[in-house]
Design an enzyme around this catalytic site. Structure first.
Site, PDB file in Angstrom:
ATOM      1  N   TYR A  64      40.460  26.825  44.787  1.00  0.00           N
ATOM      2  CA  TYR A  64      39.274  26.235  44.436  1.00  0.00           C
ATOM      3  C   TYR A  64      39.052  24.770  44.320  1.00  0.00           C
ATOM      4  O   TYR A  64      38.561  24.057  43.586  1.00  0.00           O
ATOM      5  CB  TYR A  64      39.097  26.486  42.910  1.00  0.00           C
ATOM      6  CG  TYR A  64      39.379  28.053  42.462  1.00  0.00           C
ATOM      7  CD1 TYR A  64      38.481  28.837  42.901  1.00  0.00           C
ATOM      8  CD2 TYR A  64      40.307  28.276  41.445  1.00  0.00           C
ATOM      9  CE1 TYR A  64      38.775  30.593  42.507  1.00  0.00           C
ATOM     10  CE2 TYR A  64      40.445  29.727  41.158  1.00  0.00           C
ATOM     11  CZ  TYR A  64      39.868  30.675  41.431  1.00  0.00           C
ATOM     12  OH  TYR A  64      40.042  31.952  41.268  1.00  0.00           O
TER      13      TYR A  64
ATOM     14  N   ASP B 138      38.585  45.307  32.025  1.00  0.00           N
ATOM     15  CA  ASP B 138      39.538  44.304  32.657  1.00  0.00           C
ATOM     16  C   ASP B 138      40.047  43.818  31.683  1.00  0.00           C
ATOM     17  O   ASP B 138      39.393  42.665  31.038  1.00  0.00           O
ATOM     18  CB  ASP B 138      38.589  43.600  33.684  1.00  0.00           C
ATOM     19  CG  ASP B 138      39.467  42.509  34.371  1.00  0.00           C
ATOM     20  OD1 ASP B 138      40.547  42.533  33.958  1.00  0.00           O
ATOM     21  OD2 ASP B 138      38.755  41.799  35.250  1.00  0.00           O
TER      22      ASP B 138
ATOM     23  N   LYS C 201      47.853  38.939  34.013  1.00  0.00           N
ATOM     24  CA  LYS C 201      48.310  37.743  33.437  1.00  0.00           C
ATOM     25  C   LYS C 201      49.449  37.406  32.629  1.00  0.00           C
ATOM     26  O   LYS C 201      50.679  37.098  33.020  1.00  0.00           O
ATOM     27  CB  LYS C 201      46.914  36.815  33.228  1.00  0.00           C
ATOM     28  CG  LYS C 201      45.950  36.475  33.951  1.00  0.00           C
ATOM     29  CD  LYS C 201      45.090  35.473  33.631  1.00  0.00           C
ATOM     30  CE  LYS C 201      44.296  34.976  34.932  1.00  0.00           C
ATOM     31  NZ  LYS C 201      42.895  35.621  35.285  1.00  0.00           N
TER      32      LYS C 201
ATOM     33  N   TYR D  58      33.841  38.176  35.139  1.00  0.00           N
ATOM     34  CA  TYR D  58      34.566  37.628  36.296  1.00  0.00           C
ATOM     35  C   TYR D  58      35.963  38.696  36.430  1.00  0.00           C
ATOM     36  O   TYR D  58      36.486  39.124  35.647  1.00  0.00           O
ATOM     37  CB  TYR D  58      35.288  36.342  35.961  1.00  0.00           C
ATOM     38  CG  TYR D  58      36.313  35.791  37.155  1.00  0.00           C
ATOM     39  CD1 TYR D  58      35.927  35.436  38.235  1.00  0.00           C
ATOM     40  CD2 TYR D  58      37.711  36.149  36.693  1.00  0.00           C
ATOM     41  CE1 TYR D  58      36.766  35.129  39.197  1.00  0.00           C
ATOM     42  CE2 TYR D  58      38.428  35.938  37.894  1.00  0.00           C
ATOM     43  CZ  TYR D  58      38.256  35.388  38.900  1.00  0.00           C
ATOM     44  OH  TYR D  58      39.297  35.008  40.109  1.00  0.00           O
TER      45      TYR D  58
HETATM   46  C1  LIG Z   1      42.442  36.147  36.606  1.00  0.00           C
HETATM   47  C2  LIG Z   1      41.545  37.446  36.359  1.00  0.00           C
HETATM   48  C3  LIG Z   1      41.404  38.366  37.415  1.00  0.00           C
HETATM   49  C4  LIG Z   1      41.908  38.178  38.747  1.00  0.00           C
HETATM   50  O1  LIG Z   1      43.431  38.013  38.637  1.00  0.00           O
HETATM   51  P1  LIG Z   1      44.138  37.384  39.751  1.00  0.00           P
HETATM   52  O2  LIG Z   1      45.579  37.676  39.473  1.00  0.00           O
HETATM   53  O3  LIG Z   1      43.898  35.935  39.708  1.00  0.00           O
HETATM   54  O4  LIG Z   1      43.945  37.977  41.036  1.00  0.00           O
HETATM   55  C5  LIG Z   1      40.720  39.362  37.164  1.00  0.00           C
HETATM   56  N1  LIG Z   1      39.912  39.660  35.882  1.00  0.00           N
HETATM   57  C6  LIG Z   1      40.000  38.874  35.151  1.00  0.00           C
HETATM   58  C7  LIG Z   1      39.247  39.163  33.643  1.00  0.00           C
HETATM   59  C8  LIG Z   1      40.707  37.517  35.094  1.00  0.00           C
HETATM   60  O5  LIG Z   1      40.995  36.993  33.932  1.00  0.00           O
END
Ligand SMILES: *Cc1c(COP(=O)(O)O)cnc(C)c1O
Length: 427
Positions: A17, A239, A268, A145
């Site tokens: 970014y 997610d 994460k 996101y």
């Molecule tokens: C960080 C994130 C992603 C993407 O994960 P990456 O490991 O960076 O590909 C997808 N969804 C959410 C909610 C996120 O915080």
């Protein structure tokens, strides 16, 4: 040798970014311990954002390091096609036991975005395997996101998100307002009915939309989604890549909201910020649609490094720590500290909202002019904080001690106040 750039690092290392031409040089980190990053020039920074929300136990927790070293000495990596290993089997079973409802079937991959892609493929093929065709689109929400790959960009906020540039080249999804009240709920349900034959599933980040702006919504909002999906037999996908593993005070946001999805993605903090790993977890109902004598009903996905043993060992060790150490109580203590120390930010010029939940503290500004100078001021003051859009936020490692936490929050406020005084004067 080419020597045109003042920063030799930018010749070859293309950063995330980042406008490579104008970016200030990145700070070289030479070691890290607990909540502290040590820079090459000897300075130490308190990490206020846990390396993109991963390092929940702090850097280099000895239990995780030990587990990874031990695994590297046995099997650093082996393919998961036709072969198996204890770290992946154990981790899948433990995640299934910890996840809400019957999310018992765990498909591993290496990054969050890919786990969202897999969740989308699961939902699409769930219909195909039942002989129902044409259900290929997703309902996702403004402010959301879900990643940076082509399919995941298509379920991010199309306007406010960072991917509007790619609009013409993405699959077309159905982007709705979150069903936060009677009116938006009616519109959401009308949308589900209007496009009924095309929809494969509904996707959201539960309780907190992260990279889209750290926006909070209520359990009732998720309940409304759950009821709407149940009434129409639609898979609901959570997610939990940001919210998973304690960030909101429960192991998963689904648990806090009392709403169980049909598919859930995690990444994460899964390995405690040690190695890359992610998973898409499916309910029995979803999995059963793939359980067949037909080879063609199998889920056609298989990342090369899927279920990497060292990463699985790190994740297993991270789960041990959630069992052995008072992580969720630490999150509750962080939440109390935010409640005590963040409200004074409300009278800083340019601040439009201050909010917190679990170990997430947010200062929302009307804008972030001269954001590079703000970032530099944070570093100068000894804290690592990365504002984005119009958001200054703190998501520290859960192990941060009271005095470091107080230093982090108070320094963040003092720096923001000084910077805002220069850029919002007279507002
Ligand atoms: C960080 C994130 C992603 C993407 O994960 P990456 O490991 O960076 O590909 C997808 N969804 C959410 C909610 C996120 O915080």
């Amino acid at each position: 040798m080419k020597t045109s750039s003042p920063d030799p690092a930018r010749q070859h290392l293309w950063r995330p970014y980042t406008q490579m031409k104008t970016t200030p040089a990145a700070l070289p980190v030479v070691s890290a311990e607990g909540v502290r990053l040590r820079l090459a020039d000897g300075r130490e920074l308190i990490d206020g954002i846990s390396s993109w929300w991963t390092v929940c136990h702090g850097y280099r927790h000895p239990h995780i390091i030990e587990a990874v070293k031990d695994q590297l000495d046995r099997v650093p990596h082996v393919m998961l096609g036709g072969l198996t290993h204890d770290p992946a089997e154990r981790l899948a079973a433990r995640l299934a036991a910890l996840a809400p409802g019957d999310l018992n079937h765990v498909f591993f991959c290496e990054s969050g975005s890919v786990s969202v892609e897999i969740a989308m493929k699961m939902a699409i093929q769930y219909w195909i395997n039942q002989g129902i065709h044409g259900r290929t689109r997703f309902v996702a929400f403004r402010g959301g996101y879900h990643g940076d790959t082509i399919a995941t960009m298509s379920v991010c906020d199309p306007d406010e998100g960072m991917h509007s540039l790619f609009a013409g080249s993405l699959p077309r999804q159905i982007i709705a307002d979150l069903p936060v009240d009677a009116d938006s709920r009616a519109r959401f349900e009308a949308l589900l009915d209007a496009q009924a034959g095309e929809i494969a599933g509904v996707m959201t980040e539960p309780l907190v939309q992260g990279a889209g702006g750290m926006k909070f919504h209520t359990p009732e909002t998720l309940q409304a989604m759950r009821e709407a999906c149940d009434a129409r037999g639609l898979p609901l996908i959570f997610d939990e890549i940001m919210t998973g593993f304690g960030r909101l005070g429960t192991l998963f946001a689904a648990e806090k909201a009392g709403v169980t999805p049909d598919i859930m993605t995690v990444s994460k903090a899964l390995t405690g910020g040690t190695l890359p790993l992610a998973a898409a977890m499916a309910s029995k109902t979803i999995f059963n649609a793939f359980w067949s004598d037909e080879a063609s009903a199998a889920l056609m996905h298989g990342p090369t490094y899927m279920g990497n043993p060292a990463a699985c060992a790190a994740a297993n060790a991270s789960l041990d720590l959630f069992e052995r150490e008072p992580r969720l109580q630490q999150v509750a203590a962080i939440e109390r500290a935010f409640a005590r120390l963040l409200p004074p930010a409300r009278d800083i010029p340019g601040v439009v909202d201050v909010r917190w939940q679990g170990a997430i503290g947010v200062i929302e500004m009307s804008g972030l002019p001269a954001v590079e100078s703000l970032k530099a001021d944070f570093v100068e003051a000894g804290i690592w904080v990365r504002p984005f859009n119009n958001i200054i936020y703190l998501m520290p490692p859960f192990v941060i001690c009271d005095s470091d936490l107080e230093t982090l929050i108070n320094t963040c406020l003092a720096v923001t106040r000084r910077w805002a005084g220069q850029h919002f004067a007279g507002v």
